[in-house]
Write a protein that holds these residues in place. Structure first.
Motif, PDB file in Angstrom:
ATOM      1  N   ASP A   1       1.423  -9.630   1.451  1.00  0.00           N
ATOM      2  CA  ASP A   1       2.277 -10.082   2.487  1.00  0.00           C
ATOM      3  C   ASP A   1       2.788 -11.464   2.040  1.00  0.00           C
ATOM      4  O   ASP A   1       2.717 -11.911   0.935  1.00  0.00           O
ATOM      5  CB  ASP A   1       1.454 -10.491   3.808  1.00  0.00           C
TER       6      ASP A   1
ATOM      7  N   ARG B   1      -4.050   3.851  -5.665  1.00  0.00           N
ATOM      8  CA  ARG B   1      -2.903   3.941  -6.466  1.00  0.00           C
ATOM      9  C   ARG B   1      -3.136   3.523  -7.732  1.00  0.00           C
ATOM     10  O   ARG B   1      -2.708   4.458  -8.722  1.00  0.00           O
ATOM     11  CB  ARG B   1      -1.688   2.803  -6.012  1.00  0.00           C
TER      12      ARG B   1
ATOM     13  N   LEU C   1       6.919  -4.168  -8.929  1.00  0.00           N
ATOM     14  CA  LEU C   1       7.626  -3.823  -7.700  1.00  0.00           C
ATOM     15  C   LEU C   1       6.601  -3.440  -6.646  1.00  0.00           C
ATOM     16  O   LEU C   1       6.446  -4.062  -5.458  1.00  0.00           O
ATOM     17  CB  LEU C   1       8.781  -3.310  -7.770  1.00  0.00           C
ATOM     18  N   GLU C   2       5.770  -2.596  -7.143  1.00  0.00           N
ATOM     19  CA  GLU C   2       4.955  -1.748  -6.065  1.00  0.00           C
ATOM     20  C   GLU C   2       3.735  -2.911  -5.906  1.00  0.00           C
ATOM     21  O   GLU C   2       3.297  -2.960  -4.747  1.00  0.00           O
ATOM     22  CB  GLU C   2       4.383  -0.697  -6.802  1.00  0.00           C
ATOM     23  N   TRP C   3       3.130  -3.556  -6.872  1.00  0.00           N
ATOM     24  CA  TRP C   3       2.318  -4.805  -6.749  1.00  0.00           C
ATOM     25  C   TRP C   3       2.686  -5.554  -5.795  1.00  0.00           C
ATOM     26  O   TRP C   3       1.879  -5.826  -4.873  1.00  0.00           O
ATOM     27  CB  TRP C   3       1.899  -5.426  -8.277  1.00  0.00           C
ATOM     28  N   CYS C   4       4.018  -6.187  -5.539  1.00  0.00           N
ATOM     29  CA  CYS C   4       4.474  -7.122  -4.626  1.00  0.00           C
ATOM     30  C   CYS C   4       4.395  -6.371  -3.432  1.00  0.00           C
ATOM     31  O   CYS C   4       4.008  -7.112  -2.405  1.00  0.00           O
ATOM     32  CB  CYS C   4       5.652  -7.371  -5.136  1.00  0.00           C
ATOM     33  N   SER C   5       4.664  -5.159  -3.142  1.00  0.00           N
ATOM     34  CA  SER C   5       4.706  -4.420  -1.918  1.00  0.00           C
ATOM     35  C   SER C   5       3.359  -4.294  -1.239  1.00  0.00           C
ATOM     36  O   SER C   5       3.414  -4.263   0.022  1.00  0.00           O
ATOM     37  CB  SER C   5       5.243  -2.948  -2.119  1.00  0.00           C
ATOM     38  N   PHE C   6       2.232  -4.626  -2.037  1.00  0.00           N
ATOM     39  CA  PHE C   6       1.071  -4.459  -1.411  1.00  0.00           C
ATOM     40  C   PHE C   6       0.584  -5.886  -0.793  1.00  0.00           C
ATOM     41  O   PHE C   6      -0.590  -6.088  -0.015  1.00  0.00           O
ATOM     42  CB  PHE C   6      -0.028  -3.858  -2.357  1.00  0.00           C
TER      43      PHE C   6
ATOM     44  N   LEU D   1      -4.377   0.409  -2.404  1.00  0.00           N
ATOM     45  CA  LEU D   1      -4.003  -0.218  -3.761  1.00  0.00           C
ATOM     46  C   LEU D   1      -4.839   0.438  -4.774  1.00  0.00           C
ATOM     47  O   LEU D   1      -4.431   1.016  -5.904  1.00  0.00           O
ATOM     48  CB  LEU D   1      -4.057  -1.805  -3.719  1.00  0.00           C
TER      49      LEU D   1
ATOM     50  N   THR E   1      -2.532  -6.482   1.611  1.00  0.00           N
ATOM     51  CA  THR E   1      -2.383  -5.903   2.901  1.00  0.00           C
ATOM     52  C   THR E   1      -3.298  -4.641   3.253  1.00  0.00           C
ATOM     53  O   THR E   1      -3.977  -4.255   4.399  1.00  0.00           O
ATOM     54  CB  THR E   1      -1.042  -5.549   3.520  1.00  0.00           C
TER      55      THR E   1
END
Length: 657
Positions: free
Chosen positions: A337, A351, A330-335, A348, A343
């Protein structure tokens, strides 16, 4: 001159100059700061300095400026450093600003608040003729805060303020190191606890030094008791039995204020002194103390790992960030666009640096960390790239597959490399189920990739150790073509490790020498004494990036941390220093020579705590700052290729170099 031979600041030119400013018994208030209530009626700010900065990375443009304060509460003194808020940029003497882009969460991360000066062991200052002044504050536990850079000056005032409130003496071994709270015998502890006005006992002659029969490694010198704010933490100190023969009349007069118990104790100490002469012993350095983990490996090779009871205290980084859970899907997808671009590549990498990557998404994330995919590429671009690279790989692979036995007889280099690869792959990570068993197809893929790489980079070819670097990548990727190209990207960084002239290894070993000299001078001096400055005992660590020092899962976690290049491209060197410092006490106490040290380092395999070592390395990297990076020659592996450097680190400000 021995380390215990210290003297106070009265002979320090900086301090003497400050006394000429008619400070008297008053306190410094830098930048015209006045007393302030810090949450209590008895709180007083005795020192304030703006534009004091730290450098969380090696890039000067990313420094964080803030306000350094000393606050007195009752008899105690506390140190606080608070970064400026977002949008409130500090300006140095050259008119340059910082903190323009610091996030609130980062501001809270680096805030240092209410550190008791009683917990401080020493302060190292640096006041170069050219460049910025800075100090390094080291706690009694051995952990150091990040270096404080005084861009508008103020180191002299800072030390002079401390002189009024804590016991501060300068080490004769290093004129730039000031020892705090350096009280070790009961007589001096009692004096400091009285909170008397300034007392300077004149302890002179051979009888001035107090030594302990119980702890001969300690040594005592003259005492300075400051104002009523002086205090002493007194933790983990052994009682001493040999007081000085001569105590000045001034001290004896002050002793009239001591309680009956203290007077009786003093009388007993004087009686003991009649029959016991003072002894001289070299004092062991107290800074940077770490736990000794291994048992006596030489005497009992099969002994289990056991901590040293005297060194069991392992404090976490006092300013750094706790290690986090791995980056999840989920975090990976949030990075990314909508089209799949990363982005914020820096966020990243940060993190991942602090938490690693969940294994389920490693095949995707590693392609970015290794440079196979650009951070600004889209889903469609990556899909097209994969198809192109797969075709290229098949062409490269066909070059050696098409060699007939007759040709091979006349191709000596091919036969040698092929034979060496075949010998190495069958003994690479066979304890892992992925490579276990006879006729394992993954071992065959490992062989094919290495032989193809020897044709791709024919000048370098194949060297022992490359299979260790390839194995985890194939384990994660699964796909042969993608594994090959990720390995190519890794070898662009680590290829010099395998140069015939060993230039890459020598550059790293030299850098390690300079970093140890900078960050742990007692250990450096010990290695110099034992003719161990070639650091060849760390050769395996550097050659294959700690591949054989940790469990397989830990190796993957470590590598993805190193590949972020978040704090430094050469973070693995700081990790080396951190591990050496952690075992410094054992190395020096057992007086290990090169052969013994090499055996000891090799036997550490499987016994190094990764998370603790990463946090130690983070602290050392931040502490060293730009001075640490200056120890590393340009081009030292694993430096990124120039074109990759320009694309990944566009925020570097060349003006600040």
């Amino acid at each position: 001159m021995q380390e215990g031979d210290q003297h106070d600041l009265s002979d320090d030119s900086d301090y003497a100059a400050s006394q000429q400013q008619d400070l008297g018994r008053s306190f410094y208030r830098s930048d015209s700061a006045k007393s302030a209530d810090m949450g209590g009626g008895d709180s007083e700010t005795v020192y304030v300095k703006d534009n004091v900065a730290i450098h969380p990375t090696q890039y000067a443009s990313e420094r964080i400026s803030g306000r350094l304060m000393l606050v007195k509460r009752g008899p105690s003194l506390f140190m606080t450093w608070i970064p400026y808020k977002h949008g409130v940029a500090g300006v140095d003497s050259a008119g340059r600003s910082s903190n323009s882009g610091i996030l609130e969460r980062d501001r809270k991360l680096y805030t240092i608040k209410d550190v008791p000066l009683a917990d401080v062991h020493s302060i190292r200052r640096h006041t170069p003729a050219l460049g910025w002044q800075y100090i390094i504050v080291i706690l009694s536990s051995g952990i150091a805060f990040p270096t404080f850079y005084f861009y508008n000056g103020g180191v002299r005032e800072f030390l002079a303020t401390l002189k009024h409130h804590v016991i501060l003496a300068r080490s004769a071994d290093d004129a730039n190191v000031f020892l705090a709270n350096n009280i070790q015998d009961p007589l001096q502890k009692t004096l400091s606890s009285l909170e008397l006005p300034r007392v300077v006992p004149a302890l002179q002659g051979s009888g001035d030094i107090l030594a302990s029969d119980e702890n001969p490694g300690k040594r005592q010198v003259g005492l300075h008791i400051g104002d009523s704010s002086s205090e002493y933490s007194g933790r983990n100190r052994h009682k001493l039995h040999d007081p000085a023969r001569d105590i000045s009349i001034q001290v004896l007069e002050k002793f009239s204020l001591v309680t009956k118990f203290a007077r009786e104790t003093t009388s007993q100490l004087f009686r003991e002194n009649q029959s016991n002469g003072a002894s001289f012993h070299e004092k062991r350095p107290l800074e940077n103390k770490y736990a000794s983990i291994l048992a006596e490996t030489e005497k009992v090779p099969s002994a289990p790992v056991a901590p040293d009871p005297l060194e069991i205290d392992r404090l976490p980084l006092v300013w750094g960030k706790q290690r986090q859970q791995p980056l999840n899907v989920l975090e990976w997808c949030s990075f990314m666009d909508a089209e799949g671009r990363i982005t914020d590549s820096k966020a990243l990498r940060k993190r991942i640096f602090y938490g690693g990557v969940d294994h389920s998404i490693r095949p995707e994330v590693w392609k970015f960390l290794l440079g196979y995919h650009p951070y600004d590429s889209t889903y469609a671009e990556r899909e097209y790239l994969a198809s192109v690279k797969k075709s290229e790989y098949e062409i490269l692979k066909s070059q050696w597959q098409s060699i007939s036995p007759a040709q091979a007889k006349r191709f000596t280099k091919f036969r040698e490399r092929k034979g060496l690869i075949e010998k190495d792959v069958v003994r690479t990570d066979r304890s892992i189920s992925f490579y276990d068993g006879d006729d394992n197809p993954n071992v065959t893929v490992l062989h094919d990739i290495l032989l193809t790489y020897s044709f791709y980079n024919f000048d370098l070819g194949y060297c022992q150790g490359m299979s260790d670097l390839l194995s985890p990548i194939l384990f994660v990727m699964g796909d042969e073509s993608e594994t090959f190209w990720c390995f190519v990207s890794l070898m662009d960084r680590l290829g010099p490790n395998f140069n015939r002239d060993q230039s890459g290894m020598h550059s790293q070993l030299f850098s390690l020498l300079k970093l140890v000299e900078l960050l742990d001078s007692p250990l450096h001096n010990y290695f110099s004494k034992k003719d161990c400055l070639n650091y060849f005992f760390c050769f395996r660590w550097l050659l294959i990036q700690f591949k054989r020092e940790f469990e397989y899962e830990e190796v993957m976690r470590l590598w993805e941390v190193l590949w972020t290049h978040y704090l430094s491209e050469h973070f693995h060197l700081y990790l080396c220093v951190a591990i050496l410092k952690r075992y410094r006490h054992k190395i020096m106490a057992e007086e290990m020579d090169f052969d013994t040290l090499l055996k000891f380092i090799n036997e550490l395999s499987g016994h190094i705590h990764l998370e603790d070592s990463l946090r130690d390395a983070e602290a050392l990297c931040a502490c060293a700052g730009e001075n640490g990076e200056a120890c590393i020659p340009p081009g030292t592996p694993p430096s990124l290729p120039l074109e990759a450097t320009s694309s990944l680190f566009t925020q570097q400000d060349q003006d600040d170099i």
